[in-house]
Write an enzyme that holds these catalytic residues in place. Structure first.
Site, PDB file in Angstrom:
ATOM      1  N   CYS A 132       5.474  14.828  -1.692  1.00 50.23           N
ATOM      2  CA  CYS A 132       4.560  15.534  -2.591  1.00 50.23           C
ATOM      3  C   CYS A 132       4.748  17.034  -2.456  1.00 50.23           C
ATOM      4  CB  CYS A 132       3.122  15.205  -2.229  1.00 50.23           C
ATOM      5  SG  CYS A 132       2.807  13.459  -2.392  1.00 50.23           S
ATOM      6  N   TYR A 153       8.353   1.122  -5.463  1.00 46.08           N
ATOM      7  CA  TYR A 153       7.643   1.747  -4.338  1.00 46.08           C
ATOM      8  C   TYR A 153       6.472   0.886  -3.895  1.00 46.08           C
ATOM      9  CZ  TYR A 153       4.713   5.614  -2.335  1.00 46.08           C
ATOM     10  OH  TYR A 153       3.915   6.429  -1.577  1.00 46.08           O
ATOM     11  N   HIS A 207       2.773   3.517   1.905  1.00 46.11           N
ATOM     12  CA  HIS A 207       1.752   4.548   2.117  1.00 46.11           C
ATOM     13  C   HIS A 207       0.313   4.092   1.919  1.00 46.11           C
ATOM     14  CE1 HIS A 207       5.224   7.460   1.683  1.00 46.11           C
ATOM     15  NE2 HIS A 207       4.718   7.679   2.871  1.00 46.11           N
ATOM     16  N   ASP A 224       2.911   7.736   8.470  1.00 43.36           N
ATOM     17  CA  ASP A 224       4.271   8.129   8.087  1.00 43.36           C
ATOM     18  C   ASP A 224       4.500   9.600   8.418  1.00 43.36           C
ATOM     19  OD1 ASP A 224       6.805   7.964   6.938  1.00 43.36           O
ATOM     20  OD2 ASP A 224       6.065   8.441   4.943  1.00 43.36           O
TER      21      ASP A 224
END
Ligand code: ADP
Ligand code: SF4
Length: 689
Positions: free
Chosen positions: A30, A169, A172, A265
């Site tokens: 991000c 994906y 997360h 993460d």
């Protein structure tokens, strides 16, 4: 290329129908730019490509208005109208010979759809994953079919925008696909729930459909969190994590594997000091698939990178934060300049900017996020305008950065420091429990400064006005820092606390220095509400002191929510036996008692205290600056001096802020107002069409 110990890192790797020129892979991260700031985004990603990364990825890219992450600013590929903005990035990345990857994302119950106002969708009906009183709609078969169609369309649009690698994906703890995979969420009884085969079904369909749609020219990557670090309460890499990899082994062209959630993460160095900390979780993947595998874990050491390739743990060295701290990391390794790598310190200031929905910033790399709007590049800076000399007073992060950049521009710089060591607040903070990696901020700069022959360094030199006048240097940058106040003035009160004379009141620095001799109970009072008070309390608790942490906030160190550390910090204090008291201010002191006031009811309670550590607010150290300005104002003739406060002396803040202000001062020195304005505010204006 000549063979070097790092040659293996520069071997090409085939990923489905495409080939990356080397093993350096900037995984999706991000950046607070996304769909709102496409030019800034393209320039930032292009700089990574220029710095040698073989693959450069976007951040998560919302594929549909039902995955609207507002107010967070992520990437968007809702429909064809997003293609031109995304093409800016792919073209810019391709110019430097890198591949461009896009992480297609549907965020399921993590997307509140606050902008689109559409219902939130998820495999089950549940509360959304934000503090907002809203629940999801359980997806029916038609919804699942629609979702697959959106994903396919997004893949086609991504191909049209020029991407080489297209992601599916599931990671997360914030993706729809992962929600389907996890048994603790997915309690469906249809063919998409229940057995692992059923829970994997949607992922398999997405992978196959994406390959079918774009796989002729684009590689299809699967980003998958193999472990949630929840023990048996969640997915574990040796059980279902492994089973998922086994079931899908050869379908994706690339496995991008990590741990979940984001706080796991992107662990900070404070709680996970080890480089490569994710490798034990992900290295099994290569034994199951023949497809290339990329993994992360704050990898900055070229020796470790080579060993990971050689022992078959990974094929590609994944990096988000190391590529932010030093976009030129691959080129530096290639050129044998490993000593010049600016190493990530694991502070998560980059993460915090995304959480505040502003363009990315970095403690180590003040140019990060400024590539387009200020035209900055961490490895090049405009040359000096004249042969003027500069004096920098103070060698904290701001003074060091300013010195280094002025010297890079070619100015002759004199750096004066009162202490016998360079580093300022970094010396103190990096000595605290868990923060040793922060020393890289000063170490990396001091190293470069020592290589330069246009810098004179004076340690143990506390400059006064007369010293400055004797030196006769007309351009003075005052990086004199700030001092913690001890009177209790802070966020919650603008008047000093009465009665403090009866107690031993200490600044954070004094408390740590005197720690072995302090008597308990020690109260750490946090009305700054940043990170420092929590670190001080944690540090003091190690010496078996009785420590009490008091804050007007409702949790310990609330600001650290933005760096993904708040829960770990509060846990650390509780585990160390620190008595945490929230929602209370210190109203006054009476003898050895503190009067605590409830922030809601005003009710007073008494607390015994022997030593009180005040972490409330800082006073900028401006005495010398004020004297210089006064002298300048009283001088009738002569050459006008450049007198500038920088860093904490100008505006106390994060180390990242101090570095940035030091950098900005060096960049702006001798620039005309017009040039400064232009450089400061290139803004992306909305099209009024
Ligand atoms: P910043 O975060 O803005 O860089 P720091 O507090 O880390 O600020 O560093 C300020 C540094 O300035 C400290 O190392 C301090 O010793 C030094 N300093 C302050 N006043 C003077 C002075 N008059 N002469 C030389 N050094 C000074
Ligand atoms: Fe690393 Fe901190 Fe920079 Fe993020 S902000 S890249 S964690 S140094």
């Amino acid at each position: 290329m000549k063979k070097t110990p790092y040659s293996r890192l520069f071997e090409p790797v085939k990923i489905g129908p495409v080939v990356t020129k080397n093993r350096f892979y900037q995984v999706p991260h991000c950046c607070g730019m996304g769909h709102q700031r496409p030019q800034a985004h393209a320039a930032m990603r292009a700089l990574k490509a220029k710095g040698g990364w073989g693959v450069v990825s976007t951040e998560e890219s919302e594929i549909h208005p039902t995955s609207d992450l507002s107010p967070y600013v992520e990437q968007r590929i809702w429909d064809k109208r997003d293609i031109p903005a995304l093409s800016l990035m792919t073209e810019a990345v391709h110019e430097h010979g890198a591949l461009a990857a896009i992480e297609l994302a549907h965020n399921g119950n993590h997307a509140a759809n606050l902008y689109s106002r559409l219902p939130v969708i998820s495999p089950v009906s549940q509360s959304i994953d934000l503090v907002y009183p809203k629940q999801t709609r359980r997806m029916n078969k038609k919804d699942i079919a629609e979702f697959r169609r959106w994903h396919r369309n997004a893949a086609l649009n991504a191909k049209a925008a020029g991407f080489d690698i297209i992601y599916v994906y599931a990671g997360h703890g914030m993706t729809l696909t992962q929600e389907f995979l996890l048994p603790e969420i997915n309690d469906r009884t249809d063919e998409y729930g229940g057995s692992i085969e059923n829970r994997v079904r949607l992922t398999r369909e997405l992978l196959e459909e994406t390959k079918d749609a774009v796989g002729d020219t684009c590689a299809v990557a699967f980003r998958f969190a193999v472990d949630e670090l929840k023990g048996s309460d969640g997915m574990q890499f040796f059980e279902e994590g492994r089973a998922v990899v086994e079931m899908l082994a050869e379908i994706p062209d690339l496995w991008d594997v990590n741990v979940s959630d984001w706080a796991n993460d992107s662990q900070t160095s404070r709680f996970e000091p080890n480089e490569g900390y994710q490798i034990p979780y992900v290295e099994f993947v290569k034994s199951i698939t023949t497809k290339p595998v990329v993994g992360v874990g704050r990898l900055t050491s070229p020796d470790l990178m080579v060993s990971l390739i050689e022992r078959g743990a990974l094929d590609l060295i994944g990096a988000a934060r190391p590529s932010i701290a030093d976009p030129y990391l691959p080129n530096k390794i290639k050129a044998g300049k490993t000593d010049q790598i600016k190493e990530c310190i694991g502070c998560n200031i980059c993460v915090s900017s995304d959480n505040f929905a502003v363009p990315i910033r970095c403690t180590q790399n003040p140019t990060m996020g400024e590539e387009w709007r200020r035209g900055w590049d961490p490895e090049s800076i405009k040359p000096k305008k004249t042969d003027q000399k500069a004096l920098v007073i103070g060698s904290g992060p701001s003074g060091l950065e300013c010195t280094m950049q002025l010297a890079r521009r070619g100015y002759h710089v004199t750096l004066a420091e009162a202490d016998n060591k360079l580093g300022g607040r970094v010396l103190f903070e990096s000595g605290l429990k868990g923060l040793s990696a922060w020393k890289r901020v000063s170490d990396n700069r001091i190293y470069e400064i020592q290589q330069k022959n246009n810098i004179e360094i004076y340690k143990e030199s506390e400059l006064t006005l007369s010293h400055i006048n004797e030196l006769g240097i007309n351009n003075i940058f005052l990086a004199t820092g700030s001092s913690w106040r001890k009177d209790g003035v802070g966020r919650s009160r603008r008047k000093p606390v009465q009665g403090l004379d009866s107690l031993q009141v200490l600044t954070p620095e004094e408390a740590i220095k005197q720690s072995p001799n302090l008597s308990g109970p020690i109260v750490v009072y946090d009305d700054e509400q940043g990170y420092l008070a929590g670190v001080i309390a944690d540090h003091l608790s190690v010496d078996e002191h009785e420590v009490i942490f008091i804050t007007p906030a409702s949790v310990v160190s609330p600001w650290t929510e933005s760096t993904l550390e708040q829960k770990r910090i509060q846990k650390a204090l509780l585990v160390s036996g620190v008595n945490v008291i929230c929602n209370k201010t210190i109203d006054k002191a009476e003898g050895s008692n503190l009067n605590l006031k409830c922030v809601f009811t005003g009710e007073i309670s008494l607390l015994k205290c022997s030593s009180l550590v005040m972490v409330t607010e800082r006073i900028p150290n401006t005495t010398l600056y004020d004297q210089l300005v006064e002298q300048e104002n009283n001088t009738e003739q002569g050459e006008a001096k450049h007198i500038q406060l920088i860093g904490d002396a100008e505006s106390p803040g994060l180390i990242a802020d101090a570095v940035f202000l030091g950098h900005l001062a060096a960049q702006s020195f001798e620039e005309s107002e017009q040039e400064i304005q232009k450089a400061m505010f290139m803004r992306e204006m909305p099209s009024l069409k």
